[in-house]
Motif scaffolding. Structure first.
Motif, PDB file in Angstrom:
ATOM      1  N   PRO A 153       6.572   8.868 -13.442  1.00 58.80           N
ATOM      2  CA  PRO A 153       6.011   7.538 -13.712  1.00 58.80           C
ATOM      3  C   PRO A 153       4.904   7.583 -14.754  1.00 58.80           C
ATOM      4  CG  PRO A 153       5.225   8.382 -11.606  1.00 58.80           C
ATOM      5  CD  PRO A 153       6.280   9.333 -12.077  1.00 58.80           C
ATOM      6  N   GLY A 154       4.790   6.499 -15.522  1.00 56.08           N
ATOM      7  CA  GLY A 154       3.715   6.347 -16.487  1.00 56.08           C
ATOM      8  C   GLY A 154       2.603   5.470 -15.930  1.00 56.08           C
ATOM      9  N   GLU A 155       1.673   5.107 -16.798  1.00 55.82           N
ATOM     10  CA  GLU A 155       0.511   4.333 -16.361  1.00 55.82           C
ATOM     11  C   GLU A 155       0.901   2.969 -15.813  1.00 55.82           C
ATOM     12  OE1 GLU A 155      -2.730   5.197 -16.246  1.00 55.82           O
ATOM     13  OE2 GLU A 155      -2.237   7.225 -16.861  1.00 55.82           O
ATOM     14  N   ILE A 156       1.967   2.359 -16.349  1.00 55.40           N
ATOM     15  CA  ILE A 156       2.337   1.033 -15.854  1.00 55.40           C
ATOM     16  C   ILE A 156       2.841   1.099 -14.424  1.00 55.40           C
ATOM     17  CG2 ILE A 156       2.862   0.164 -18.162  1.00 55.40           C
ATOM     18  CD1 ILE A 156       5.816   0.425 -17.490  1.00 55.40           C
ATOM     19  N   SER A 157       3.471   2.201 -14.040  1.00 54.66           N
ATOM     20  CA  SER A 157       3.927   2.344 -12.655  1.00 54.66           C
ATOM     21  C   SER A 157       2.780   2.791 -11.748  1.00 54.66           C
ATOM     22  CB  SER A 157       5.077   3.349 -12.570  1.00 54.66           C
ATOM     23  OG  SER A 157       6.217   2.860 -13.250  1.00 54.66           O
ATOM     24  N   LEU A 158       1.874   3.610 -12.269  1.00 54.70           N
ATOM     25  CA  LEU A 158       0.707   3.991 -11.472  1.00 54.70           C
ATOM     26  C   LEU A 158      -0.180   2.781 -11.206  1.00 54.70           C
ATOM     27  CD1 LEU A 158      -0.094   7.353 -13.261  1.00 54.70           C
ATOM     28  CD2 LEU A 158       0.739   7.097 -10.929  1.00 54.70           C
ATOM     29  N   ALA A 159      -0.072   1.746 -12.047  1.00 55.95           N
ATOM     30  CA  ALA A 159      -0.823   0.508 -11.838  1.00 55.95           C
ATOM     31  C   ALA A 159      -0.055  -0.496 -10.991  1.00 55.95           C
ATOM     32  CB  ALA A 159      -1.163  -0.125 -13.186  1.00 55.95           C
ATOM     33  N   HIS A 160       1.086  -0.104 -10.415  1.00 55.16           N
ATOM     34  CA  HIS A 160       1.909  -1.004  -9.598  1.00 55.16           C
ATOM     35  C   HIS A 160       1.079  -1.617  -8.479  1.00 55.16           C
ATOM     36  CE1 HIS A 160       5.478  -2.586  -7.720  1.00 55.16           C
ATOM     37  NE2 HIS A 160       5.293  -1.877  -6.623  1.00 55.16           N
ATOM     38  N   ALA A 177       0.826  -1.205   0.000  1.00 54.94           N
ATOM     39  CA  ALA A 177       0.000   0.000   0.000  1.00 54.94           C
ATOM     40  C   ALA A 177       0.862   1.258   0.000  1.00 54.94           C
ATOM     41  CB  ALA A 177      -0.927  -0.007   1.220  1.00 54.94           C
ATOM     42  N   LEU A 178       1.992   1.228   0.736  1.00 50.39           N
ATOM     43  CA  LEU A 178       2.898   2.375   0.750  1.00 50.39           C
ATOM     44  C   LEU A 178       3.552   2.573  -0.617  1.00 50.39           C
ATOM     45  CD1 LEU A 178       4.636   2.026   4.228  1.00 50.39           C
ATOM     46  CD2 LEU A 178       3.209   3.925   3.466  1.00 50.39           C
ATOM     47  N   GLU A 179       3.960   1.480  -1.266  1.00 48.02           N
ATOM     48  CA  GLU A 179       4.559   1.584  -2.605  1.00 48.02           C
ATOM     49  C   GLU A 179       3.578   2.215  -3.588  1.00 48.02           C
ATOM     50  OE1 GLU A 179       5.809  -2.214  -3.947  1.00 48.02           O
ATOM     51  OE2 GLU A 179       7.370  -2.459  -2.424  1.00 48.02           O
ATOM     52  N   SER A 180       2.360   1.692  -3.599  1.00 51.57           N
ATOM     53  CA  SER A 180       1.351   2.196  -4.532  1.00 51.57           C
ATOM     54  C   SER A 180       1.018   3.659  -4.251  1.00 51.57           C
ATOM     55  CB  SER A 180       0.083   1.332  -4.428  1.00 51.57           C
ATOM     56  OG  SER A 180      -0.941   1.816  -5.262  1.00 51.57           O
ATOM     57  N   ALA A 181       0.872   3.997  -2.983  1.00 52.01           N
ATOM     58  CA  ALA A 181       0.540   5.380  -2.622  1.00 52.01           C
ATOM     59  C   ALA A 181       1.680   6.333  -2.948  1.00 52.01           C
ATOM     60  CB  ALA A 181       0.191   5.453  -1.137  1.00 52.01           C
ATOM     61  N   ALA A 182       2.936   5.887  -2.772  1.00 53.92           N
ATOM     62  CA  ALA A 182       4.085   6.756  -3.062  1.00 53.92           C
ATOM     63  C   ALA A 182       4.146   7.106  -4.543  1.00 53.92           C
ATOM     64  CB  ALA A 182       5.373   6.077  -2.618  1.00 53.92           C
ATOM     65  N   ILE A 183       3.856   6.140  -5.419  1.00 54.99           N
ATOM     66  CA  ILE A 183       3.872   6.415  -6.855  1.00 54.99           C
ATOM     67  C   ILE A 183       2.732   7.356  -7.227  1.00 54.99           C
ATOM     68  CG2 ILE A 183       3.679   5.376  -9.139  1.00 54.99           C
ATOM     69  CD1 ILE A 183       4.913   2.844  -7.927  1.00 54.99           C
ATOM     70  N   VAL A 192      -6.316   0.337  -1.716  1.00 55.16           N
ATOM     71  CA  VAL A 192      -7.195  -0.060  -2.809  1.00 55.16           C
ATOM     72  C   VAL A 192      -6.324  -0.294  -4.038  1.00 55.16           C
ATOM     73  CG1 VAL A 192      -9.099   0.632  -4.318  1.00 55.16           C
ATOM     74  CG2 VAL A 192      -9.147   1.244  -1.896  1.00 55.16           C
ATOM     75  N   ARG A 193      -6.360  -1.498  -4.562  1.00 59.45           N
ATOM     76  CA  ARG A 193      -5.525  -1.800  -5.726  1.00 59.45           C
ATOM     77  C   ARG A 193      -6.001  -0.975  -6.924  1.00 59.45           C
ATOM     78  NH1 ARG A 193      -2.035  -5.971  -4.898  1.00 59.45           N
ATOM     79  NH2 ARG A 193      -2.467  -7.337  -3.124  1.00 59.45           N
ATOM     80  N   PRO A 194      -5.095  -0.209  -7.542  1.00 58.48           N
ATOM     81  CA  PRO A 194      -5.524   0.671  -8.638  1.00 58.48           C
ATOM     82  C   PRO A 194      -5.833  -0.111  -9.908  1.00 58.48           C
ATOM     83  CG  PRO A 194      -3.151   0.766  -8.384  1.00 58.48           C
ATOM     84  CD  PRO A 194      -3.663  -0.088  -7.246  1.00 58.48           C
ATOM     85  N   THR A 195      -6.767   0.403 -10.686  1.00 62.22           N
ATOM     86  CA  THR A 195      -7.030  -0.091 -12.034  1.00 62.22           C
ATOM     87  C   THR A 195      -6.838   1.074 -12.989  1.00 62.22           C
ATOM     88  OG1 THR A 195      -8.603  -1.782 -11.297  1.00 62.22           O
ATOM     89  CG2 THR A 195      -8.722  -1.108 -13.599  1.00 62.22           C
ATOM     90  N   CYS A 196      -5.755   1.064 -13.736  1.00 63.95           N
ATOM     91  CA  CYS A 196      -5.456   2.145 -14.684  1.00 63.95           C
ATOM     92  C   CYS A 196      -5.893   1.703 -16.078  1.00 63.95           C
ATOM     93  CB  CYS A 196      -3.966   2.462 -14.686  1.00 63.95           C
ATOM     94  SG  CYS A 196      -3.362   3.142 -13.123  1.00 63.95           S
ATOM     95  N   SER A 197      -6.683   2.518 -16.746  1.00 68.29           N
ATOM     96  CA  SER A 197      -7.185   2.178 -18.084  1.00 68.29           C
ATOM     97  C   SER A 197      -6.993   3.359 -19.022  1.00 68.29           C
ATOM     98  CB  SER A 197      -8.661   1.777 -18.017  1.00 68.29           C
ATOM     99  OG  SER A 197      -9.418   2.749 -17.307  1.00 68.29           O
ATOM    100  N   PRO A 198      -5.763   3.590 -19.490  1.00 71.49           N
ATOM    101  CA  PRO A 198      -5.508   4.718 -20.389  1.00 71.49           C
ATOM    102  C   PRO A 198      -6.207   4.543 -21.729  1.00 71.49           C
ATOM    103  CG  PRO A 198      -3.599   3.282 -20.282  1.00 71.49           C
ATOM    104  CD  PRO A 198      -4.558   2.788 -19.237  1.00 71.49           C
ATOM    105  N   HIS A 199      -6.527   5.670 -22.370  1.00 74.92           N
ATOM    106  CA  HIS A 199      -7.167   5.656 -23.686  1.00 74.92           C
ATOM    107  C   HIS A 199      -6.189   5.122 -24.726  1.00 74.92           C
ATOM    108  CE1 HIS A 199      -9.012   7.461 -27.364  1.00 74.92           C
ATOM    109  NE2 HIS A 199     -10.114   7.099 -26.728  1.00 74.92           N
ATOM    110  N   HIS A 200      -6.726   4.557 -25.809  1.00 73.71           N
ATOM    111  CA  HIS A 200      -5.841   3.941 -26.808  1.00 73.71           C
ATOM    112  C   HIS A 200      -5.018   4.965 -27.592  1.00 73.71           C
ATOM    113  CE1 HIS A 200      -8.588   5.092 -30.038  1.00 73.71           C
ATOM    114  NE2 HIS A 200      -9.577   4.607 -29.328  1.00 73.71           N
ATOM    115  N   SER A 201      -5.275   6.245 -27.377  1.00 75.51           N
ATOM    116  CA  SER A 201      -4.425   7.264 -28.015  1.00 75.51           C
ATOM    117  C   SER A 201      -3.174   7.583 -27.185  1.00 75.51           C
ATOM    118  CB  SER A 201      -5.229   8.547 -28.232  1.00 75.51           C
ATOM    119  OG  SER A 201      -5.678   9.079 -26.987  1.00 75.51           O
ATOM    120  N   PHE A 261      11.428   2.888 -11.911  1.00 71.69           N
ATOM    121  CA  PHE A 261      10.116   2.846 -11.284  1.00 71.69           C
ATOM    122  C   PHE A 261       9.648   1.397 -11.233  1.00 71.69           C
ATOM    123  CE2 PHE A 261      10.196   7.111 -13.220  1.00 71.69           C
ATOM    124  CZ  PHE A 261       9.882   7.885 -12.114  1.00 71.69           C
ATOM    125  N   PRO A 262       9.009   0.987 -10.151  1.00 65.81           N
ATOM    126  CA  PRO A 262       8.435  -0.367 -10.119  1.00 65.81           C
ATOM    127  C   PRO A 262       7.230  -0.449 -11.042  1.00 65.81           C
ATOM    128  CG  PRO A 262       7.815   0.850  -8.149  1.00 65.81           C
ATOM    129  CD  PRO A 262       8.778   1.732  -8.900  1.00 65.81           C
TER     130      PRO A 262
END
Length: 510
Positions: free
Chosen positions: A295-302, A251-257, A271-280, A342-343
């Motif tokens: 960080p990008g979306e893949i790290s925000l979804a850590h 939870a600390l890792e996810s919140a820090a990012i 709360v485990r994040p669900t990141c769903s970026p647009h296809h653009s 970034f993780p």
């Protein structure tokens, strides 16, 4: 005293490196110089600090040559986080506050022209860095940032609302008890079970639900293929609820990012994040980048879920950039002068239509796409990328009769219990989820019986799988066996895993 030292921190990826703010006042032509590889936002601090000190009735040394050095000089500094340390350094150098008391604290905060303190990004990363270093200093942060930083167990964090609240505590003889503007913060994370959308809402689609259960139990990646409206997005957004509760470290890792991007809210704790970026979205938006790197979306979804809908519509470069983090669980962003790590340990869920019009194989409508169009559309996904996706599942469209007459599905809580039990078996056996097995660990822990090994050998030869694809089927079979509480993976477990490696038309999976 004409020289003062104030401590703060700069962000470089998830690291929060210590920065020494040195302020020197000298006689000479009046000026205000800021050095130390400061970005534009930091250089603008000169005007904010000047206006804030004057507005608060404090003395600004107009007749002095002011030099502010942010050390180390080769470390990039950005944002307005250094406003408060610079203001305090000027006050200490001019004798308006006790400079000796500054050594007990680290400061960060953006100043308004009235002296009010505004939140800064990365407060949680600062607190984690201070805690990891074992330093005895305390953090002084604005409202919003202080509550974030106080989530770290054992952190000593003070919340200051205004510049004058900080000045009052640093005077040689503090006046009276601290008021509401200066308070010790001890944040208690929200208790209770995190709320996610319930799998009960999805009617039918038993095959896709089974695949979701396997993916959650073993940490596997998943590709959902089906016509529009078949429920792919509904299934993907309910996947996070099947994962085990987040321990404090995760939870600390996810919140820090999330804090680095200014997205963290206390209600999102654990709360485990669900990141769903647009296809653009570009490759940089997905994997991170910029200067300094963010960080990008893949790290925000850590520690959560990355859901890419309309997968073939994403830019090819963006999709290919996912290959490394899918394997390693981290992303390294290299720039000419600096690199940051970034993780990126996320659960990857993707969805796509079977063809450009979306209706190939659907009974409701006829597909108007030619075989060449279907091949080109599915060919946007490279073989190496598909090789890294463990489960390929068809999600058929339901007829109105099936949709209206289907009974409610199984609740998320029941499915999650089975997933957690299977994951616990894997952790007890090998110390990591099945998807993370590497090299010799696959042979050691897959535990196929002789008939299952022969079946897999025959299937891999007939379907011309790569070594990576064969190993991924082995891991999926191991997860299916764990769900069945079997010590060895048997032929039915391997056969089910083989079904999830069916290729797409026009794409070479070998």
């Amino acid at each position: 005293m004409s020289l003062s030292l104030v401590r703060s921190r700069a962000l470089l990826g998830l690291e929060a490196a210590r920065v020494q703010v040195e302020v020197h006042l000298a006689n000479g032509l009046p000026s205000f110089t800021l050095v130390g590889l400061a970005d534009v936002e930091v250089k603008e601090a000169r005007e904010r600090v000047r206006a804030a000190l004057i507005t608060c009735g404090l003395d600004f040394p107009h007749n002095k040559r002011i030099t502010v050095n942010l050390a180390p000089a080769d470390l990039p500094k950005d944002s307005g986080r250094f406003d408060l340390p610079i203001a305090l350094g000027i006050l200490a150098a001019s004798g308006q506050v006790d400079g000796a008391r500054l050594a007990d604290y680290e400061f960060a905060g953006e100043l308004s022209l009235s002296g009010e303190l505004r939140p800064v990004r990365g407060a949680l990363a600062m607190s984690l860095a201070l805690h990891a270093a074992g330093a005895g200093a305390q953090l002084v942060l604005p409202p919003g940032s202080a509550e974030e930083a106080a989530l770290v167990p054992g952190a000593r964090v003070w919340r200051a609302r205004h510049l004058m609240d900080v000045v009052a505590q640093l005077q040689t003889e503090p006046s009276g008890e601290p008021g509401d503007g200066w308070q010790r913060v001890q944040t208690q994370p929200p208790v209770g079970t995190a709320a996610y959308p319930d799998l009960l809402d999805v009617k039918g689609q038993s095959g896709a639900k089974r695949a979701l259960e396997i993916a959650a139990a073993g940490g596997h990646s998943l590709l959902l293929m089906g016509p529009p409206g078949s429920g792919k997005s509904m299934l993907a957004h309910r996947f996070a609820g099947l994962l085990p509760p987040m321990p404090v470290e995760e939870a600390l890792e996810s919140a820090a990012i999330a804090s680095l991007s200014g997205r963290f809210r206390l209600a999102q704790w654990a709360v485990r994040p669900t990141c769903s970026p647009h296809h653009s979205a570009s490759a940089v938006a997905l994997v991170g980048g910029g200067s300094p790197p963010r960080p990008g979306e893949i790290s925000l979804a850590h520690r959560g879920v990355l859901f890419l809908d309309e997968l073939p519509e994403f830019p090819r470069a963006a999709l290919e950039a996912l290959r490394e983090p899918l394997e390693t669980g981290q992303i390294t962003i290299a720039r000419a002068a600096r690199r940051a790590e970034f993780p990126a340990r996320f659960h990857f869920i993707a969805a796509m239509n079977p063809c450009p019009c979306g209706w190939r194989g659907a009974p409701q409508r006829s597909c108007r796409c030619s075989p060449d169009q279907v091949g080109r559309y599915q060919g946007k996904l490279s073989g190496p990328l598909l090789d890294r996706i463990d489960l390929h599942v068809e999600v058929p469209a339901l007829s109105p009769h099936e949709l209206l007459g289907a009974p409610p599905g199984e609740a998320t809580a029941a499915v999650r219990a089975r997933c957690v039990a299977a994951r616990d078996r894997a952790l007890a056996r090998q110390g990591r989820p099945n998807h993370a097995l590497q090299g010799a660990e696959v042979d050691e822990f897959a535990r196929l019986d002789s008939a299952a090994a022969a079946f897999l050998d025959h299937a891999a030869a007939r379907l011309a799988w790569s070594a990576r694809a064969t190993h991924r089927v082995l891991k999926v079979a191991r997860t299916i066996a764990d769900l069945a509480a079997e010590d060895k993976a048997q032929v039915p477990h391997v056969a089910e895993a083989v079904q999830y490696r069916r290729g797409l038309a026009g794409v070479n999976n070998a």
